[in-house]
Design an enzyme around this catalytic site. Structure first.
Site, mmCIF file in Angstrom:
data_model
loop_
_atom_site.group_PDB
_atom_site.id
_atom_site.type_symbol
_atom_site.label_atom_id
_atom_site.label_comp_id
_atom_site.label_asym_id
_atom_site.label_seq_id
_atom_site.Cartn_x
_atom_site.Cartn_y
_atom_site.Cartn_z
ATOM 1 N N ASP A 107 0.837 -1.196 0.000
ATOM 2 C CA ASP A 107 0.000 0.000 0.000
ATOM 3 C C ASP A 107 0.874 1.249 0.000
ATOM 4 O O ASP A 107 1.643 1.467 0.946
ATOM 5 C CB ASP A 107 -0.883 -0.044 1.255
ATOM 6 N N ASN A 116 -6.208 12.624 -10.834
ATOM 7 C CA ASN A 116 -6.936 13.036 -12.021
ATOM 8 C C ASN A 116 -6.702 14.540 -12.173
ATOM 9 O O ASN A 116 -6.198 15.198 -11.267
ATOM 10 C CB ASN A 116 -8.418 12.647 -11.967
ATOM 11 N N GLY A 151 -9.134 4.688 -6.752
ATOM 12 C CA GLY A 151 -7.827 4.036 -6.772
ATOM 13 C C GLY A 151 -6.808 4.677 -5.838
ATOM 14 O O GLY A 151 -7.131 5.044 -4.707
ATOM 15 N N ASP A 198 -5.449 7.582 -6.010
ATOM 16 C CA ASP A 198 -5.820 8.975 -5.721
ATOM 17 C C ASP A 198 -6.757 9.048 -4.516
ATOM 18 O O ASP A 198 -6.527 9.799 -3.562
ATOM 19 C CB ASP A 198 -6.482 9.577 -6.965
ATOM 20 N N THR A 228 -2.236 2.530 -14.809
ATOM 21 C CA THR A 228 -2.561 1.113 -14.998
ATOM 22 C C THR A 228 -3.903 0.706 -14.406
ATOM 23 O O THR A 228 -4.390 -0.385 -14.682
ATOM 24 C CB THR A 228 -1.473 0.193 -14.381
ATOM 25 N N GLY A 229 -4.496 1.559 -13.604
ATOM 26 C CA GLY A 229 -5.795 1.226 -13.018
ATOM 27 C C GLY A 229 -6.927 1.575 -13.958
ATOM 28 O O GLY A 229 -7.045 1.034 -15.058
ATOM 29 N N TYR A 279 -7.258 3.931 -15.880
ATOM 30 C CA TYR A 279 -6.843 4.482 -17.179
ATOM 31 C C TYR A 279 -6.403 3.402 -18.163
ATOM 32 O O TYR A 279 -6.071 3.696 -19.307
ATOM 33 C CB TYR A 279 -5.753 5.534 -17.001
#
Length: 172
Positions: free
Chosen positions: A13, A27, A35, A37, A126-127, A129
């Site tokens: 984490d 973002n 995620g 963020d 990678t999440g 997006y």
């Protein structure tokens, strides 16, 4: 890159990393999201959001552009700063690799300005997006290895085993 920059991998984490700067895959609004963020904003507390709002009220009224980076306090995180960077959304039809590499270069530039010596990065884009993890790992490691920076340790903090393995293949 300063040859003394060490790249390490951690499965875990990012909000638990004791480093000078934690990079947030933000973002463009800078006002939190899902995620990484969302996790950074939740764990870091209202101080981060307050500084992000101040940035939006000033120079970044239209949001932070993709590939750019800006720093705020880390609030309650075990770090001194959060470096927010906006990764590109992956596209099958358009090569956005330079924008993704720019996230790493710009984050390290901001870290250097702050005097950060240890920086933790997530696997940017990678999440939600959608960037394929193998390609994202290649771009991330190449960008860090190619960066001129005084940062002594770059720690890639990967959330799951498949991401960890993709990055491990790139640094071996």
């Amino acid at each position: 890159m300063a040859h003394s920059t060490k790249i390490t991998l951690v499965l875990g984490d990012i909000t638990e990393q004791h480093v000078d700067a934690i990079v947030n895959a933000a973002n463009s609004s800078l006002l939190g999201g899902g995620g990484v963020d969302g996790a950074i904003h939740r764990r870091g507390g209202p101080e981060i959001l307050a500084e992000c709002r101040a940035l939006r009220a000033g120079h970044y009224g239209g949001g932070l552009p993709t590939g750019h980076a800006v720093a705020t306090t880390a609030g309650r995180l075990p770090a001194r700063w959060v470096v927010h960077t906006v990764g590109p959304v992956w596209s099958r039809d358009e090569d956005r690799s330079e924008l993704l590499a720019s996230c790493y270069h710009e984050s390290l530039r901001v870290a250097d300005e702050l005097g950060a010596r240890t920086v933790a990065f997530p696997a940017i884009s990678t999440g939600a997006y959608g960037w394929p993890i193998g390609d994202a790992a290649r771009i991330a490691v190449e960008a860090v290895r190619g960066a001129e920076t005084a940062v002594e340790e770059v720690r890639f903090v990967l959330f799951d085993e498949s991401a960890y393995e993709a990055f491990a293949q790139q640094i071996s």
